[in-house]
Design an enzyme around this catalytic site. Structure first.
Site, mmCIF file in Angstrom:
data_model
loop_
_atom_site.group_PDB
_atom_site.id
_atom_site.type_symbol
_atom_site.label_atom_id
_atom_site.label_comp_id
_atom_site.label_asym_id
_atom_site.label_seq_id
_atom_site.Cartn_x
_atom_site.Cartn_y
_atom_site.Cartn_z
ATOM 1 N N HIS A 111 0.827 -1.217 0.000
ATOM 2 C CA HIS A 111 0.000 0.000 0.000
ATOM 3 C C HIS A 111 0.862 1.269 0.000
ATOM 4 O O HIS A 111 0.371 2.345 -0.333
ATOM 5 C CB HIS A 111 -0.975 -0.016 1.187
ATOM 6 C CG HIS A 111 -0.372 0.314 2.523
ATOM 7 N ND1 HIS A 111 -0.042 -0.642 3.448
ATOM 8 C CD2 HIS A 111 -0.044 1.505 3.088
ATOM 9 C CE1 HIS A 111 0.462 -0.069 4.521
ATOM 10 N NE2 HIS A 111 0.473 1.241 4.334
ATOM 11 N N ASP A 156 0.079 -7.530 1.533
ATOM 12 C CA ASP A 156 0.557 -6.157 1.634
ATOM 13 C C ASP A 156 2.077 -6.091 1.654
ATOM 14 O O ASP A 156 2.683 -5.348 2.432
ATOM 15 C CB ASP A 156 -0.021 -5.469 2.875
ATOM 16 C CG ASP A 156 0.003 -3.944 2.756
ATOM 17 O OD1 ASP A 156 0.316 -3.447 1.662
ATOM 18 O OD2 ASP A 156 -0.280 -3.264 3.765
ATOM 19 N N GLY A 227 3.495 6.350 8.261
ATOM 20 C CA GLY A 227 4.870 6.523 7.788
ATOM 21 C C GLY A 227 5.762 5.381 8.231
ATOM 22 O O GLY A 227 6.814 5.124 7.629
ATOM 23 N N ASN A 228 5.367 4.663 9.303
ATOM 24 C CA ASN A 228 6.090 3.474 9.739
ATOM 25 C C ASN A 228 5.836 2.283 8.817
ATOM 26 O O ASN A 228 6.560 1.290 8.862
ATOM 27 C CB ASN A 228 5.683 3.067 11.162
ATOM 28 C CG ASN A 228 6.579 3.643 12.232
ATOM 29 O OD1 ASN A 228 6.114 4.386 13.097
ATOM 30 N ND2 ASN A 228 7.868 3.331 12.190
ATOM 31 N N SER A 229 4.780 2.361 8.004
ATOM 32 C CA SER A 229 4.403 1.233 7.156
ATOM 33 C C SER A 229 5.579 0.773 6.299
ATOM 34 O O SER A 229 6.211 1.572 5.614
ATOM 35 C CB SER A 229 3.241 1.622 6.244
ATOM 36 O OG SER A 229 2.062 1.818 6.968
ATOM 37 N N GLY A 285 -9.110 -25.332 -5.881
ATOM 38 C CA GLY A 285 -10.453 -25.122 -6.402
ATOM 39 C C GLY A 285 -11.552 -25.364 -5.391
ATOM 40 O O GLY A 285 -12.617 -25.897 -5.746
ATOM 41 N N VAL A 286 -11.319 -24.950 -4.128
ATOM 42 C CA VAL A 286 -12.357 -25.081 -3.102
ATOM 43 C C VAL A 286 -12.458 -23.771 -2.331
ATOM 44 O O VAL A 286 -11.560 -22.933 -2.375
ATOM 45 C CB VAL A 286 -12.057 -26.238 -2.121
ATOM 46 C CG1 VAL A 286 -11.963 -27.567 -2.855
ATOM 47 C CG2 VAL A 286 -10.790 -25.964 -1.314
#
Length: 488
Positions: A111, A156, A227-229, A285-286
């Site tokens: 992000h 992320d 800003g720590n992200s 596929g479940v």
């Protein structure tokens, strides 16, 4: 915006910390009926505190050279009522990251760089002055351009690359070794203040918001702010045990509820992205769902744990292997799974095309089923040409889109139709201008008319008057559906 100006201490932080510890020690002795500590005890306490302070400084010195600040210029959803006619606006933002390989590979949050048109990082430089000189405390930085190797929105995680070598890097630590109460340290650039270090505890090493939430996090009370992200959460050995990802806050600042993506997940995603440019997620596929006590009681199940197979996609690998709706998965390749998250991540970790054995409970009996892992649709958009606002920004839909023909061949082969528009970025439905499209969606039709390109989509949307009904035929995670709304 008014902000209070920080007032620097005249004595630094260590003496204040020592004074507070000494006061608490003295208070404890008084409450216990003892006397105030003598000079010898006070001296021992001061030595211990000084040793702790030196250890923290050494930790900072090991971690700081590998930190980066991420500078992003691009487009993002805006929240300004004065600009009611648009959905995306040009913006500049900052985040954090860290070098994970000396050859210039950097990890941050997806992000942080989403919608970025130009991405740069600030690399830390060795101080020019010798230790003891006040100038050695000033952080020198160097700005260099960075490219996005790949990113994954579900976890992320994003991987960046700079044209440098011989850079300092940080190792991954063992997330499984984390324990509640363990000291951890968050590094990054909160509010753009680079090279910031905060300390806290592991509130819990495993936090999942709901039983079927697709991710698990480390919860910590180490102060984390916007800003720590993307910055590292490290243990006392300077190993990365997670990357700071989000906070829960009503004020917008740290309230002791910070969350970091575990290093186990980050290392897996990083390896896959570096190898192939994206994180291919395996599936059989479940549709798995965590069995909860409430579900078990309502359905009369014989156990209140495991993974319910809520749906089996017709013709998919699970259906071909014999999995049935209502089966309860209890193990994958011999490893127990008691929730949807454990089930999904064991499948993700398998190589595409490889077999996986799933043990299910059916009619009270344990039944082994072997299925072949295929790639889950989506998450692989890699533009072959430059993305520009003039060509790819469509404000009336609140998206940045790209023609399918401009994406890698393996992406086009995985879509339901050969022509359409892939959504690279979208304002959410709650944002002004957002209509509910998501990154990874592919638009095939608008009001029954085929969409072969962004040019087609743009011409139809611009011809519609306000209030006109719109129905988009959209592929999302392999399924087609209509997204209907009115032009704002």
């Amino acid at each position: 915006m008014l902000r209070s100006k920080p007032q620097p201490s005249q004595h630094g932080t260590a003496p204040a910390y020592g004074l507070r510890a000494g006061l608490l020690l003295g208070l404890g002795l008084l409450l216990a009926g003892g006397a105030l500590p003598g000079p010898a005890l006070a001296q021992d306490a001061a030595q211990d505190l000084n040793a702790l302070s030196r250890s923290l400084q050494e930790l900072s010195n090991r971690v700081r050279p590998a930190l980066v600040q991420v500078l992003v210029t691009g487009y993002s959803p805006f929240e300004d009522d004065r600009q009611a006619g648009a959905a995306l606006t040009r913006s500049k933002s900052t985040g954090s990251g860290f070098i994970v390989d000396p050859d210039g590979y950097i990890i941050t949050n997806a992000h942080v760089v989403q919608g970025g048109e130009r991405i740069e990082v600030l690399l830390n430089q060795p101080p020019r002055a010798n230790e003891g000189d006040v100038r050695s405390l000033v952080f020198e930085t160097r700005r260099v351009p960075a490219t996005v190797v790949g990113l994954d929105f579900e976890t992320d995680v994003a991987v960046l690359k700079v044209a440098e070598s011989g850079l300092p890097s940080l190792p991954f630590g063992e997330w499984a070794d984390l324990r509640q109460g363990q000291l951890v340290f968050a590094f990054g650039a909160p509010r753009g203040l680079d090279n910031t270090m905060t300390m806290g505890l592991v509130s819990t090493p495993v936090r999942q918001f709901t039983p079927d939430y697709p991710m698990v996090y480390i919860q910590t009370d180490a102060p984390i702010n916007p800003g720590n992200s993307g910055g590292p959460l490290v243990n006392a050995d300077g190993e990365v045990v997670g990357i700071n990802t989000m906070i829960l806050s009503e004020s917008g600042g740290s309230e002791g509820l910070g969350f970091a993506t575990p290093s186990l997940v980050v290392a897996l995603v990083y390896g896959k992205i570096r190898e192939s440019g994206w994180f291919p997620k395996g599936t059989v596929g479940v549709r798995p769902q965590t069995v909860t006590p409430t579900m078990a009681h309502a359905l009369g199940l014989s156990q209140d744990w495991g993974v319910m197979i809520a749906d089996v996609i017709p013709g998919g690998p699970g259906a071909q292997a014999g999995l049935q709706q209502g089966d309860i998965a209890v193990a994958v390749d011999g490893e127990p799974v008691d929730n949807q998250l454990a089930f999904s991540w064991r499948i993700y970790d398998k190589a595409l095309g490889s077999p996986v054995q799933i043990e299910v409970v059916r009619n009270g009996r344990r039944v082994p089923v072997t299925a072949r892992v295929t790639e889950r649709p989506g998450d692989r958009f890699r533009p072959q040409t430059a993305v520009t606002p003039e060509r790819n920004l469509l404000l009336r839909l609140g998206i940045m889109g790209i023609d399918l023909s401009e994406l890698a061949q393996e992406v086009r082969l995985a879509t339901r139709r050969p022509e359409g528009v892939a959504v690279l970025m979208a304002a959410t439905a709650s944002d002004r201008g957002g209509v509910g499209l998501r990154p990874g969606d592919v638009i095939y039709e608008i009001n029954g008319r085929p969409v072969a390109s962004m040019a087609t989509l743009r011409s139809v949307m611009e011809a519609l008057p306000p209030g006109a009904p719109v129905s988009l035929l959209v592929e999302r995670e392999g399924s087609l559906s209509y997204l209907t709304f009115e032009v704002s």
